[in-house]
Design an enzyme around this catalytic site. Structure first.
Site, PDB file in Angstrom:
ATOM      1  N   GLU A  83       0.812  -1.221   0.000  1.00  0.00           N
ATOM      2  CA  GLU A  83       0.000   0.000   0.000  1.00  0.00           C
ATOM      3  C   GLU A  83       0.845   1.270   0.000  1.00  0.00           C
ATOM      4  O   GLU A  83       0.332   2.356  -0.287  1.00  0.00           O
ATOM      5  CB  GLU A  83      -0.928   0.017   1.226  1.00  0.00           C
ATOM      6  N   GLU A 114       7.706 -21.924   7.713  1.00  0.00           N
ATOM      7  CA  GLU A 114       8.073 -21.041   8.824  1.00  0.00           C
ATOM      8  C   GLU A 114       9.079 -21.671   9.777  1.00  0.00           C
ATOM      9  O   GLU A 114       9.594 -20.998  10.671  1.00  0.00           O
ATOM     10  CB  GLU A 114       6.827 -20.647   9.613  1.00  0.00           C
TER      11      GLU A 114
END
Length: 297
Positions: A83, A114
């Site tokens: 953004e 992960e």
């Protein structure tokens, strides 16, 4: 580490009967839990402020803001990073989001991604990490190996590091210069940290990126004056920003914006000083892009 002892993994006594509730009561319980998030974040504001200053310092020194996380935490970092270019007019790559397992993990979970500290280090190496970069590790649990490996490598490389976790005194906090730990309590759905923990992380990231961009000259008053006007809605917003910041009429604002290729900052400076577009851009450059400074000096 016994994961069952983590606050984010314990059962919430207020929501033990979710599967027996009528829908209005079900959503009420979720909402009641969500109201706790802002207060938990409020308790971390001194640390968030330190992270904002560190992020701004990184940008001013030619560095980047790099988020890294797995699962929901990684997706939130990518969301915030993506953004920044349209909102603040910064180049792609100035704010980076890394997710364990790579871009494919945004849409589909990559099992086991992960669990590797080396993968966290490798992803930062691939970015050509520099000591002026800021690395923000995100993990609701606070113990994700991918994030631990990344933060450890970043710190060894001379970077300032930030850890955002929803468990107190977490392993990632111990790897970071700045630890932000909004303890939101057990999730309404046990262990589903995309809920309150995700909301808290999103609130923290909002403040880090927006605060850093304010201090990087991308905001005037509370207007996103470096926004890229890339569609009809944003062209209209650019025009309204010029009108609101200067008091001139819409038609004059549109005329000025056409002269600046719809860049808002030089248009505002032109309206308030009488400079032409080239001189306005030159004056902004002389003040490192800070519109307020250009107007006051």
């Amino acid at each position: 580490m016994n994961l069952g002892t983590l606050v984010s993994e314990t059962r919430n006594p207020q929501t033990m009967d979710l599967d027996a509730l009528p829908t209005p009561e079900l959503v009420k319980r979720f909402n009641e839990q969500d109201t706790l998030v802002a207060e938990a974040v409020k308790a971390t504001l001194p640390d968030v402020a330190r992270a904002v200053d560190a992020a701004a310092a990184a940008l001013k020194s030619g560095g980047r803001i790099i988020y890294m996380g797995a699962g929901t935490s990684g997706r939130l970092g990518v969301l915030d990073a993506s953004e920044c270019p349209p909102t603040f007019g910064v180049p792609h790559g100035l704010v980076v989001g890394l997710i364990a397992g790579g871009p494919g993990a945004l849409l589909k979970a990559v099992e086991g991604a992960e669990d590797s500290q080396q993968a966290g280090e490798d992803d930062l190496v691939a970015l050509n990490l520099q000591e002026q970069d800021l690395v923000v590790g995100l993990a609701a649990s606070g113990r994700t190996p991918y994030v631990i490996g990344g933060l450890r490598y970043a710190r060894q490389s001379g970077c300032t590091t930030v850890a955002v976790s929803c468990n107190p005194d977490s392993p990632i906090a111990r790897e970071a210069n700045i630890a932000i730990s909004p303890v939101v309590g057990p999730e309404a759905l046990t262990g589903s940290t995309r809920l309150k923990s995700g909301t808290a992380q999103k609130m923290v990231l909002n403040m880090i990126s927006t605060g850093a961009m304010v201090k990087f000259g991308k905001v005037y008053q509370n207007l996103m004056v470096d926004m890229k006007a890339t569609n009809v809605k944003l062209v209209d917003r650019a025009c309204r920003m010029v009108v609101e910041a200067t008091g001139i009429g819409r038609e004059e604002a549109e005329t000025l914006l056409k002269q600046t290729d719809f860049e808002v900052k030089p248009a505002i400076l032109m309206a308030l000083t009488g400079l032409d577009a080239a001189a306005a851009r030159e004056k902004l450059a002389a003040h490192q892009g800070f519109l307020r400074a250009a107007l006051e000096h």
